[in-house]
Structures are given as structure tokens and as C-alpha cells.
Design a protein around this motif. Structure first.
Motif, PDB file in Angstrom:
ATOM      1  N   GLN A  33       0.613  -1.031  -0.146  1.00  0.00           N
ATOM      2  CA  GLN A  33       0.245  -0.067  -0.109  1.00  0.00           C
ATOM      3  C   GLN A  33       0.663   1.408  -0.204  1.00  0.00           C
ATOM      4  O   GLN A  33       1.907   1.495   0.594  1.00  0.00           O
ATOM      5  CB  GLN A  33      -0.937   0.145   0.903  1.00  0.00           C
ATOM      6  CG  GLN A  33      -2.033   1.088   1.685  1.00  0.00           C
ATOM      7  CD  GLN A  33      -2.972   0.835   2.231  1.00  0.00           C
ATOM      8  OE1 GLN A  33      -2.790   0.282   3.080  1.00  0.00           O
ATOM      9  NE2 GLN A  33      -3.136   2.366   2.748  1.00  0.00           N
ATOM     10  N   GLY A  34       0.423   2.048  -1.053  1.00  0.00           N
ATOM     11  CA  GLY A  34       1.268   3.445  -0.552  1.00  0.00           C
ATOM     12  C   GLY A  34       2.632   4.232  -1.540  1.00  0.00           C
ATOM     13  O   GLY A  34       2.718   4.468  -1.421  1.00  0.00           O
TER      14      GLY A  34
ATOM     15  N   MET B  35     -11.616   2.571  -6.534  1.00  0.00           N
ATOM     16  CA  MET B  35     -12.652   1.127  -5.331  1.00  0.00           C
ATOM     17  C   MET B  35     -13.713   1.972  -5.599  1.00  0.00           C
ATOM     18  O   MET B  35     -14.468   3.217  -5.092  1.00  0.00           O
ATOM     19  CB  MET B  35     -12.154   2.253  -4.083  1.00  0.00           C
ATOM     20  CG  MET B  35     -10.118   1.835  -3.946  1.00  0.00           C
ATOM     21  SD  MET B  35      -9.785   2.835  -1.920  1.00  0.00           S
ATOM     22  CE  MET B  35      -9.935   1.536  -1.052  1.00  0.00           C
TER      23      MET B  35
ATOM     24  N   HIS C 198     -15.800   3.230  -2.850  1.00  0.00           N
ATOM     25  CA  HIS C 198     -15.763   4.837  -2.532  1.00  0.00           C
ATOM     26  C   HIS C 198     -16.126   5.311  -4.289  1.00  0.00           C
ATOM     27  O   HIS C 198     -16.055   7.303  -3.777  1.00  0.00           O
ATOM     28  CB  HIS C 198     -13.979   5.142  -2.236  1.00  0.00           C
ATOM     29  CG  HIS C 198     -14.066   4.509  -0.759  1.00  0.00           C
ATOM     30  ND1 HIS C 198     -14.719   4.610   0.305  1.00  0.00           N
ATOM     31  CD2 HIS C 198     -13.130   3.318  -0.160  1.00  0.00           C
ATOM     32  CE1 HIS C 198     -14.221   4.167   1.315  1.00  0.00           C
ATOM     33  NE2 HIS C 198     -13.517   2.809   1.100  1.00  0.00           N
TER      34      HIS C 198
ATOM     35  N   PRO D 126      -5.454   6.128  -8.212  1.00  0.00           N
ATOM     36  CA  PRO D 126      -4.742   7.272  -7.719  1.00  0.00           C
ATOM     37  C   PRO D 126      -3.889   7.865  -8.494  1.00  0.00           C
ATOM     38  O   PRO D 126      -3.271   8.640  -9.678  1.00  0.00           O
ATOM     39  CB  PRO D 126      -3.613   7.257  -6.581  1.00  0.00           C
ATOM     40  CG  PRO D 126      -4.257   5.650  -6.308  1.00  0.00           C
ATOM     41  CD  PRO D 126      -5.306   5.446  -7.072  1.00  0.00           C
TER      42      PRO D 126
ATOM     43  N   LYS E 152      -0.769   1.974  -8.270  1.00  0.00           N
ATOM     44  CA  LYS E 152      -0.247   2.628  -6.700  1.00  0.00           C
ATOM     45  C   LYS E 152      -1.145   2.238  -6.291  1.00  0.00           C
ATOM     46  O   LYS E 152      -2.576   2.803  -6.643  1.00  0.00           O
ATOM     47  CB  LYS E 152       0.348   4.361  -6.536  1.00  0.00           C
ATOM     48  CG  LYS E 152       0.083   3.544  -5.359  1.00  0.00           C
ATOM     49  CD  LYS E 152       0.686   5.615  -5.246  1.00  0.00           C
ATOM     50  CE  LYS E 152       1.526   6.379  -4.364  1.00  0.00           C
ATOM     51  NZ  LYS E 152       1.961   7.443  -4.380  1.00  0.00           N
TER      52      LYS E 152
ATOM     53  N   THR F  51      -3.187   3.485  -2.875  1.00  0.00           N
ATOM     54  CA  THR F  51      -3.403   4.537  -2.133  1.00  0.00           C
ATOM     55  C   THR F  51      -4.313   4.620  -0.533  1.00  0.00           C
ATOM     56  O   THR F  51      -3.181   4.803   0.700  1.00  0.00           O
ATOM     57  CB  THR F  51      -3.395   5.699  -2.265  1.00  0.00           C
ATOM     58  OG1 THR F  51      -4.287   6.038  -2.974  1.00  0.00           O
ATOM     59  CG2 THR F  51      -2.231   6.658  -3.022  1.00  0.00           C
ATOM     60  N   MET F  52      -5.208   3.534  -0.595  1.00  0.00           N
ATOM     61  CA  MET F  52      -5.919   3.405   0.492  1.00  0.00           C
ATOM     62  C   MET F  52      -6.102   1.903   1.201  1.00  0.00           C
ATOM     63  O   MET F  52      -6.279   1.080   0.161  1.00  0.00           O
ATOM     64  CB  MET F  52      -7.344   3.638   0.449  1.00  0.00           C
ATOM     65  CG  MET F  52      -7.159   5.632   0.236  1.00  0.00           C
ATOM     66  SD  MET F  52      -8.856   6.379   0.338  1.00  0.00           S
ATOM     67  CE  MET F  52      -9.290   6.364  -1.433  1.00  0.00           C
ATOM     68  N   SER F  53      -6.385   1.737   2.035  1.00  0.00           N
ATOM     69  CA  SER F  53      -6.552  -0.063   2.720  1.00  0.00           C
ATOM     70  C   SER F  53      -8.163  -0.071   2.034  1.00  0.00           C
ATOM     71  O   SER F  53      -9.236   0.553   1.994  1.00  0.00           O
ATOM     72  CB  SER F  53      -6.535   0.256   3.882  1.00  0.00           C
ATOM     73  OG  SER F  53      -8.082   1.494   4.941  1.00  0.00           O
TER      74      SER F  53
ATOM     75  N   VAL G 201     -10.233   6.730   8.421  1.00  0.00           N
ATOM     76  CA  VAL G 201      -8.777   6.620   8.582  1.00  0.00           C
ATOM     77  C   VAL G 201      -8.722   5.571   6.659  1.00  0.00           C
ATOM     78  O   VAL G 201      -8.120   6.093   6.631  1.00  0.00           O
ATOM     79  CB  VAL G 201      -8.915   5.319   9.051  1.00  0.00           C
ATOM     80  CG1 VAL G 201      -9.452   3.726   8.852  1.00  0.00           C
ATOM     81  CG2 VAL G 201      -7.392   5.181   9.178  1.00  0.00           C
ATOM     82  N   THR G 202      -9.976   5.771   5.755  1.00  0.00           N
ATOM     83  CA  THR G 202      -9.532   5.421   4.608  1.00  0.00           C
ATOM     84  C   THR G 202      -8.430   6.665   3.957  1.00  0.00           C
ATOM     85  O   THR G 202      -7.913   5.917   3.158  1.00  0.00           O
ATOM     86  CB  THR G 202     -11.241   5.538   3.812  1.00  0.00           C
ATOM     87  OG1 THR G 202     -11.547   6.650   3.753  1.00  0.00           O
ATOM     88  CG2 THR G 202     -12.110   4.213   4.053  1.00  0.00           C
ATOM     89  N   CYS G 203      -9.088   8.247   4.444  1.00  0.00           N
ATOM     90  CA  CYS G 203      -7.751   9.338   3.456  1.00  0.00           C
ATOM     91  C   CYS G 203      -6.637   9.533   4.266  1.00  0.00           C
ATOM     92  O   CYS G 203      -5.754   9.639   4.222  1.00  0.00           O
ATOM     93  CB  CYS G 203      -8.486   9.974   3.305  1.00  0.00           C
ATOM     94  SG  CYS G 203      -9.849   9.388   2.462  1.00  0.00           S
TER      95      CYS G 203
ATOM     96  N   ASP H 188      -4.656   8.007   6.740  1.00  0.00           N
ATOM     97  CA  ASP H 188      -4.070   6.793   7.324  1.00  0.00           C
ATOM     98  C   ASP H 188      -2.706   6.594   7.049  1.00  0.00           C
ATOM     99  O   ASP H 188      -2.126   7.150   6.433  1.00  0.00           O
ATOM    100  CB  ASP H 188      -4.632   5.495   5.888  1.00  0.00           C
ATOM    101  CG  ASP H 188      -3.972   5.520   4.671  1.00  0.00           C
ATOM    102  OD1 ASP H 188      -3.395   6.455   4.170  1.00  0.00           O
ATOM    103  OD2 ASP H 188      -3.923   4.597   4.352  1.00  0.00           O
TER     104      ASP H 188
ATOM    105  N   ASP I 100      -3.323   9.692   3.294  1.00  0.00           N
ATOM    106  CA  ASP I 100      -2.531   8.435   1.841  1.00  0.00           C
ATOM    107  C   ASP I 100      -1.850   9.316   0.522  1.00  0.00           C
ATOM    108  O   ASP I 100      -1.397   8.822   0.136  1.00  0.00           O
ATOM    109  CB  ASP I 100      -4.129   7.931   1.209  1.00  0.00           C
ATOM    110  CG  ASP I 100      -4.978   8.994   0.499  1.00  0.00           C
ATOM    111  OD1 ASP I 100      -4.785  10.245   1.387  1.00  0.00           O
ATOM    112  OD2 ASP I 100      -6.070   8.827   0.007  1.00  0.00           O
TER     113      ASP I 100
ATOM    114  N   SER J 181      -2.666  11.548  -1.270  1.00  0.00           N
ATOM    115  CA  SER J 181      -3.108  11.438  -2.841  1.00  0.00           C
ATOM    116  C   SER J 181      -4.501  12.339  -2.295  1.00  0.00           C
ATOM    117  O   SER J 181      -4.229  13.555  -1.677  1.00  0.00           O
ATOM    118  CB  SER J 181      -4.036  10.153  -2.414  1.00  0.00           C
ATOM    119  OG  SER J 181      -4.095  10.208  -3.740  1.00  0.00           O
TER     120      SER J 181
END
Lengths: 145, 398
Positions: free
Chosen positions: A60-61, A89, A92, A97, A117, A119-121, B260-262, B264, B270, B272
């Protein structure tokens, strides 16, 4: 008296049936989840696509390189495919990204993809649209970093 | 009597900690991922050969606080990025030679970013530093004047790090491709060699400033001490004990409230760009966020693919593969780190909210964005839960 027994039995039977339904729904639900397989046939079965992060694990990231392997139904490697990569996602409503691209053909149906990439879980999807001599087809991979 | 208390306590612990929210294994994993101890060492910046050179860091620190690094000799980086204020200025919009349009960003851990500014319009710390130096509302100088100043004031110090300065004897005193009409004309009148020489000195100024900024790191907070105790399975001691309210806030932050989705990872970002529905400020020029700056970033001569990068092009993945299209980039801003957040109101890219309570209320409502789509969704939060979220955010700064 007899009618009371019958009534009780009916209640017990009904409860058992309900419990059965609940259990069935629960078990079914538990076994479902998204299909996280990184190797699968494309939607119309033209190809089998296999994906793997170059470093072995999804991180991640971090910007990562991936390798895609494409074979036709008969198992022969698919050469010179044009591959478009999209995704995001689903939970969401947003896309990727970055804009990953195929950056090289490595032979034997192997393609290098750069710029991936997450970026989020959470649950991500990569949607590949593949066009080759065999035709065009799509495949969606579910990925949880 | 004492034994009975002990028994009651033990029972209490078994029965999920006396009504305190207990954390599941998944939650514990998330909490551990937010702790400062999860922050990896700062990766090398191969695009800046001087990034970890001590003499460059020291020179950068001098320039960061040097008021002469501006048109009128009145503004330095440190005017807005105040060392005792988390490297920000507590204002809704930064104020250099005039009022700006965005809030000054705090700098702890800044070197971990891939993109800089609220809209990410620069792709390295050193390229970022060049922007305020020439921004007419900030330091308002021009690159030719900076090159002359470096030569006259710091010539030797510069040459010890970078080697000989270019010949500046025939370079106009004020010139820049971005400046006033007169400065632009002067720039256009220079030779390619002169322009390249000035640009190189200018890029090197950015590189020493970046070397200094790499040393600005987030500090350990109460939350980190709490997370450490939780990870080790010991009961927190002293100030790392969380109140019921702080526990609830943490649970909401990583759970129902979806923060926490952003926000994190150990920096609570993140890295982003997202549209979180922050409204525009009425008397400021229109601000469309990420979508408006992609062409500028691609065209920036100091970007990773330009001539001033050290090292190989393989460092430029973030720029090469950045997203350049999509409605999601409209009014999308970089997720800010939340470390130290309670100590530096106001909030958001132009200081739209005065308090954390207002920020939480904004997320709960999740009103549609004036343009583009607000990625967040309305939350049902009781007054108690809102206060708990704020209480948790405060633990990130003590």
C-alpha cells in the motif's frame, strides 16, 4: 391437550426451519467475499490473464511494477496485445490514484505494467481491456493491499 | 478488601475493560499502522544529490530564515513556516508581501510526500521551494536577483558544495520567465548559457532548502505512546492512558466515521488527492484544486523529467504515471497529515473552518461539493461521538 402438543411441535418445527435458513444465509455470506484470485479467464473466455506484483507482494502507498501474463484458450502466449488499464475503489466511487500503463513486452505473453499504486486500504479493482489477434475481452481483478 | 478490588478489576478486565471500548484484532492492526513507529526511514531523494549532505542542510537552514531571500528583504520561508508554530502561521491564508490564496502548510514529515502544495503542483521538495521565492504574493523575488545575491553573500559557501558559480557578470540584476513584464523582457534578452546558469543556481537553492526541510520530522505524541502499549499488550502508563472519550473517538476514526480511509498510515495521510466537499472562500479567486495544475506540473522545467534532476529517470514514476484526467480531480486537494492538528487552526486549504468541531460537523453533513463530487458520505454522529472524535484528534498533538 393433544392440540397443545401439536401447537408446540409446530412452533419447534418453525423455529428449526428458521434457524436453518439463518444458518444457510450466514454460511453462504461468510463464504462469499470478493474473488481475490490474480489468475482468471477473461469475461468472454478469450484469454487467461495472470497478474503479479514484481516485488512479490502488494504494498500500500508505493508505486509498484506488475507483470501480466496472457495466454489464449489453448494455452499459447498472447503476443502484441493492446492493453488498457482502469479501475478504482468500488466502495468509494473513485478511480485509481495513478494511470498505470503497459511499459514493455517481455516475451512469452509477459507484459510489464508500471505506475500501479493503491493509496488506501480496502478493496480495489483493476480492469484490463485486452485486444489481440484473437479479439477483445475484459477482466476485472479484485485486490486488497 | 484489597483482594476484593483486585478480583473486581480482574473481572472487569475480562468483561471488556469496564465499559471501555475494547479493540478487535483488526482494529489493533489499524492502530499499529497509524503509530509513529510504523513510519519508515526517509527514502533517499535521488533527484537531489545534496539531499543528505550536511553542508547543504546547513546552507538550506540559513536560507530558510534569511529575510534577504525576497524582493523587499522582508519575507523568508520562516515568515510563514514558523519554527515554533509547527512551521505554519495560524492564518487562514498565508501572508508574504501580500495576502495569499491558500493556508500555509505545516512541514513535519514533508519530505515523505510525492507531490507538494495543497494541489500537488510540484513533484519534489526542491522544485517546490522555488515557487514561493518568485510568487508575487510571497517572497516576490526573481531568479536572476537570487543568483546575484547568492554569489555576493554566500559565494564561497555555495562553491564548496556545488563547485564554481556560473559567470553572472553580464546577467541582468532582475530577470525571470515568470516575473514582471520588465523581468520577462530581461530574461528573453539573455543567452541560453546565461539562462541555464541562473536556472542551475536557482535549482541548487531549492536543493539546499530541501536538504534542510528533510530534517523536519513529526514528534511522538500521546497517541503513539498509547498505540505502543496496545501493541505490546501492556496497560498504558501516565499520559498514554486514554480516557473513555478518546478511546471512542479512535474507534470512530478507524471505524464508523471512515476517516482512516484517507487519513491513513503513520502520517495520517494517503498522500493522494480527494474532494471532501470543503466550500470555497467567497472573496478568493476560483480554486479548482488538482485538476487545474496538471498542465503546469507537466510543463515545469524543474520537474523530475526536466534538466535539473540529479540521478536517473527511474525516480520519476510518480510524475510519469500521475492521473491527468477524471472528474474526481475537480476540487481535489492533498489529504493533510493530522499530526499536531489540534494545535494549528484554522483548517483546510484556505482556512475554511475555525475549529475541529466545525470540521467534524462538516464531515457529518457531507454536503455536495460546489463543483465535482464530494467523496465523503453523510455520517450519523451523536453529540457525544462528535466530541469523542475531536478528543481523539487532540491526542495526535501532545
Amino acid at each position: 391437550m393433544a392440540s397443545l402438543w401439536r401447537y408446540l411441535l409446530a412452533v419447534i418445527g418453525l423455529a428449526a426451519a428458521l434457524a436453518g435458513i439463518v444458518a444457510a444465509v450466514y454460511l453462504h455470506g461468510a463464504g462469499q467475499g470478493p474473488d481475490l484470485s490474480l489468475s482468471k479467464p477473461t469475461a468472454n473466455g478469450l484469454f487467461v490473464a495472470s497478474l503479479r506484483p514484481q516485488s512479490g507482494a502488494v504494498q500500500q502507498g508505493l508505486l509498484q511494477s506488475w507483470q501480466l501474463t496472457l495466454v489464449a484458450r489453448d494455452g499459447t502466449p498472447v503476443e502484441n496485445a493492446a492493453i488498457d488499464i482502469a479501475g478504482g475503489m468500488p466502495q468509494h466511487d473513485h478511480g485509481l490514484p495513478t494511470s498505470p500503463q503497459v511499459t514493455g513486452y517481455l516475451g512469452q505473453g509477459h507484459y510489464r505494467i508500471d505506475g500501479v499504486k493503491f493509496t488506501m486500504s480496502g478493496l480495489w479493482q483493476l480492469r484490463l481491456t485486452i485486444s489481440a489477434a484473437q479479439g477483445s475481452d475484459t477482466v476485472v481483478f479484485n485486490i486488497v493491499p | 478488601m484489597r483482594r476484593r478490588t483486585g478480583l473486581a478489576l480482574a473481572l472487569c478486565a475480562v468483561l471488556a475493560g469496564c465499559g471501555k471500548p475494547d479493540f478487535s484484532d483488526a482494529e489493533k492492526k489499524t492502530i499499529a499502522s497509524l503509530a509513529l513507529s510504523a513510519l519508515p526511514p526517509l527514502p533517499a531523494d535521488t533527484t537531489n544529490r545534496y539531499a543528505d549532505v550536511p553542508a547543504a542542510e546547513a546552507f538550506g537552514s540559513t536560507l530558510f530564515f534569511d529575510l534577504s531571500m525576497s524582493r523587499d528583504g522582508t519575507v523568508a520561508c520562516s515568515t510563514c513556516h514558523k519554527i515554533d508554530r509547527q512551521f505554519q502561521d495560524d492564518l487562514p491564508q498565508g501572508f508574504g508581501v501580500a495576502r495569499g490564496t491558500r493556508r500555509t502548510m505545516p512541514l513535519a514529515g514533508v519530505a515523505y510526500n510525492s507531490f507538494f502544495f495543497w494541489d500537488g503542483r510540484r513533484d519534489s521538495l526542491w522544485a517546490q521551494a522555488l515557487v514561493p521565492l518568485e510568487n508575487p504574493l510571497e517572497q516576490a523575488g526573481n531568479r536572476a536577483a537570487y543568483a546575484h545575491y547568492i554569489q555576493s553573500r554566500f559565494g564561497e559557501r555555495y562553491e564548496r558544495i556545488f563547485g564554481p558559480l556560473p559567470d553572472l557578470s553580464t546577467v541582468p540584476s532582475d530577470a525571470s520567465p515568470l516575473g514582471t513584464a520588465a523581468e520577462k523582457a530581461a530574461w528573453a534578452g539573455m543567452t541560453d548559457v546565461q539562462r541555464d546558469g541562473v536556472n542551475r543556481v536557482f535549482a541548487n537553492v531549492g536543493k539546499v532548502l530541501a536538504a534542510f526541510e528533510r530534517s523536519i520530522m513529526p514528534a511522538e505524541t500521546r497517541f503513539d505512546r498509547f498505540a505502543k502499549a496496545l501493541a505490546e499488550g501492556v496497560s498504558p502508563q501516565g499520559d498514554s492512558v486514554f480516557s473513555d472519550q478518546e478511546m471512542l473517538g479512535l474507534k470512530l476514526f478507524i471505524g464508523k466515521a471512515n476517516c482512516v480511509t484517507c487519513h491513513d498510515g503513520p502520517r495520517f495521510t494517503d498522500g493522494s488527492f480527494h474532494n471532501n466537499g470543503t466550500p470555497p472562500v467567497p472573496d478568493l479567486p476560483s480554486d479548482r484544486g488538482r485538476i487545474a495544475v496538471l498542465a503546469e506540473l507537466d510543463a515545469d522545467p524543474f520537474n523530475c523529467l526536466g534538466a535539473f534532476r540529479d540521478g536517473g529517470e527511474e525516480a520519476c514514476g510518480e510524475l510519469k504515471f500521475m492521473r491527468r484526467t477524471g472528474a474526481e480531480l475537480i476540487r481535489a486537494y492533498k489529504t493533510p497529515s493530522l499530526r499536531g492538528v489540534a494545535g494549528r487552526p484554522p483548517y483546510m486549504h484556505a482556512g475554511q473552518f475555525k475549529t475541529l468541531e466545525a470540521v467534524v460537523a462538516h464531515y457529518a453533513e457531507a454536503a455536495p461539493s460546489v463543483e465535482g463530487v464530494n467523496e465523503t458520505h453523510p455520517l450519523t454522529l451523536s453529540d457525544r461521538e462528535r466530541a469523542a472524535l475531536v478528543a481523539f484528534l487532540k491526542t495526535l498533538g501532545e
